[in-house]
Structure formats: structure tokens, C-alpha cells
Motif scaffolding. Structure first.
Motif, short mmCIF file in Angstrom:
data_model
loop_
_atom_site.label_atom_id
_atom_site.label_comp_id
_atom_site.label_asym_id
_atom_site.label_seq_id
_atom_site.Cartn_x
_atom_site.Cartn_y
_atom_site.Cartn_z
N PHE A 84 -86.98 21.77 78.10
CA PHE A 84 -86.30 21.29 79.19
C PHE A 84 -84.54 20.68 78.44
CE2 PHE A 84 -90.07 20.40 81.15
CZ PHE A 84 -89.86 20.67 83.02
N LEU A 85 -84.64 20.11 77.34
CA LEU A 85 -83.25 20.08 76.42
C LEU A 85 -82.90 21.68 76.41
CD1 LEU A 85 -81.14 18.40 75.23
CD2 LEU A 85 -82.35 18.80 73.21
N LEU A 86 -83.04 22.91 76.47
CA LEU A 86 -82.16 23.90 76.34
C LEU A 86 -81.47 24.19 77.89
CD1 LEU A 86 -85.12 25.47 73.69
CD2 LEU A 86 -82.12 25.10 73.05
N ARG A 194 -76.56 15.04 78.35
CA ARG A 194 -77.96 16.15 78.49
C ARG A 194 -78.64 15.92 77.86
NH1 ARG A 194 -72.62 19.13 77.04
NH2 ARG A 194 -71.92 19.89 79.01
N LEU A 195 -79.49 14.80 76.88
CA LEU A 195 -80.07 14.67 76.28
C LEU A 195 -81.29 14.14 77.37
CD1 LEU A 195 -81.94 14.79 74.15
CD2 LEU A 195 -80.94 12.86 72.91
N GLY A 198 -81.78 15.92 80.39
CA GLY A 198 -83.16 16.95 79.67
C GLY A 198 -85.00 15.89 79.59
N LEU A 199 -84.50 15.38 79.08
CA LEU A 199 -85.95 13.84 79.22
C LEU A 199 -86.50 13.41 80.37
CD1 LEU A 199 -84.96 12.02 75.62
CD2 LEU A 199 -86.79 13.90 76.27
N ALA A 200 -85.39 13.79 81.61
CA ALA A 200 -86.40 13.01 82.57
C ALA A 200 -86.59 13.59 83.21
CB ALA A 200 -84.24 12.29 83.36
N ALA A 201 -85.94 15.43 83.09
CA ALA A 201 -86.37 16.28 83.91
C ALA A 201 -87.86 16.88 83.67
CB ALA A 201 -85.82 17.48 84.07
#
Length: 221
Positions: A84-86, A194-195, A198-201
Motif C-alpha cells: 500500500f505504501l508503494l 504518504r506513509l 498508505g497505512l490508512a488505506a
């Protein structure tokens, strides 16, 4: 697994691969106009996706091709935040055109193709944690689309001096260019936003996964 699902997977792959092949998009835009191309591409992609969804549903109850290892599900949960982060970092960062890429910054210092790599990681993690025919086809198709994008973009990069320089400065394998001294790690360019995005997604997907797919990723806890 049925022949219909395999055919639908091939159509879905082609709907992504053919319009993005070098020379095809500009030729279609010149012939149809940008609006016409966008409309045709959107329609084709939507129809291909709907065909795949139909075939996927029809293939319910497909045979088990292999039995996942006991550590397969925990591995998905542990590594999916990275996928997700990527993807989030790629979507929120400008890369430029493959023939005239931007100077590598942020996530592109770590890997040349963060979005495709994230999708590939997503697909491979889920393949090894499922095992039934229809989901192997689903995630195998995802992996094929991601690999095609990386190979195609790498081929395009080789066609220009700026692209070749970009290839020299970056790496597909995460951190390889940094370890080789061709890049430096600049986490501030990636940013906390962004970090956290990604974690939220990832957290959102964990929450809706049982509703969308009928499987709780945390069932093994």
C-alpha cells in the motif's frame, strides 16, 4: 477454473497492455482525438473488468490447486502495508514520461517502479495465501499486468538518453541503487503524509475485506 475465466483474464490483460504499448496510444489519439481515445479506453477497460467479474463469479467453487502454508496468511498481513505504501507513494508522486522522466526523488530513489512493484507484491502475496483456481487466475493476472508495465516502461526508458540516464541512477530492486551509491535515501522527500496514507488505506482494506470478499484477513489471530 473454467475456460471462460482464463479468456476473461486474457482480455483484461490485453485491455491494459495494448493501449499502453509504445506507439499505440499516440496513433489512436491522432486518429480519434484525446477525448475519443479516453472514452474508448475507458469503455474497453470497463467492459473487460465486467467480463472478468462475471467469469470470476461463474467460476465459484473451483478446485484447489495447492494448499497454502500455515504462514501464508500472516505473511500477507505483515507485508501488505508495504504494498500500500508503494502504491500510495507512486500515485501521489510525479514520475514524468518514460522518455523524459523527472529527476529521481522520494520513493523513486528506492525503486524505479513503486506502483507496479506494489501491485506485484500484492498479487504474489495473495497467490501464495489462496490456492484455489479462480483466485490464482485473479492474482496471476494482476501480477502479469504489473510485470508487463515494468518491462514496457524499461524498454521505453532505453529509447532516450534521458531515460537511459534515469535507468542508470535508479533500480527496480528496492534500495539496490542506494546500496550501490547511485542514490541516497531521502525519507523527507517521501514524507509522513504518504506513509500515513498508505497505512490508512491498508487499515481501510482490512476493515472492508470481509464485506467485499467474505474473508477476514485477521482470522488466524
Amino acid at each position: 477454473m473454467t475456460a471462460d475465466l482464463s479468456l476473461a483474464a486474457l482480455v483484461l490483460f490485453a485491455s491494459h497492455a495494448l493501449p499502453s504499448w509504445p506507439g499505440v496510444r499516440p496513433a489512436l489519439i491522432a486518429r480519434m482525438g484525446r477525448g475519443g481515445f479516453v472514452a474508448l479506453h475507458s469503455l474497453g477497460s470497463t467492459l473487460a473488468l465486467l467480463l472478468f467479474i462475471w467469469a470470476y463469479r461463474e467460476a465459484a467453487g473451483s478446485a484447489l490447486l495447492f494448499t497454502p502454508a500455515g504462514w501464508a496468511a500472516p505473511l500477507v498481513v505483515a507485508l501488505m502495508p508495504l504494498a500500500f505504501l508503494l502504491i500510495v507513494a507512486r500515485v501521489t508522486s510525479k514520475a514524468g514520461h518514460p522518455e523524459a522522466p523527472n529527476t529521481p526523488a522520494g520513493i523513486f530513489r528506492i525503486t524505479r517502479y513503486p506502483g507496479s512493484l506494489g501491485l506485484l507484491l500484492w498479487a504474489l502475496l495473495h497467490v501464495q495465501a489462496t490456492g484455489d483456481g479462480r483466485r490464482v487466475v485473479l492474482f496471476g493476472t494482476m501480477a502479469a499486468i504489473a510485470l508487463f508495465a515494468m518491462v514496457k516502461n524499461d524498454w521505453v526508458l532505453r529509447r532516450s538518453e534521458a531515460g537511459r540516464a534515469y535507468r542508470t541512477e535508479t533500480s527496480v530492486l528496492p534500495f539496490a541503487a542506494i546500496l550501490a551509491g547511485r542514490q541516497r535515501l531521502a525519507l523527507t522527500e517521501i514524507g509522513w503524509g504518504r506513509l500515513l496514507g498508505g497505512l490508512a488505506a491498508y487499515a481501510g482494506m482490512i476493515a472492508v475485506h470481509p464485506l467485499l470478499f467474505g474473508i477476514d484477513p485477521l482470522y488466524w489471530l
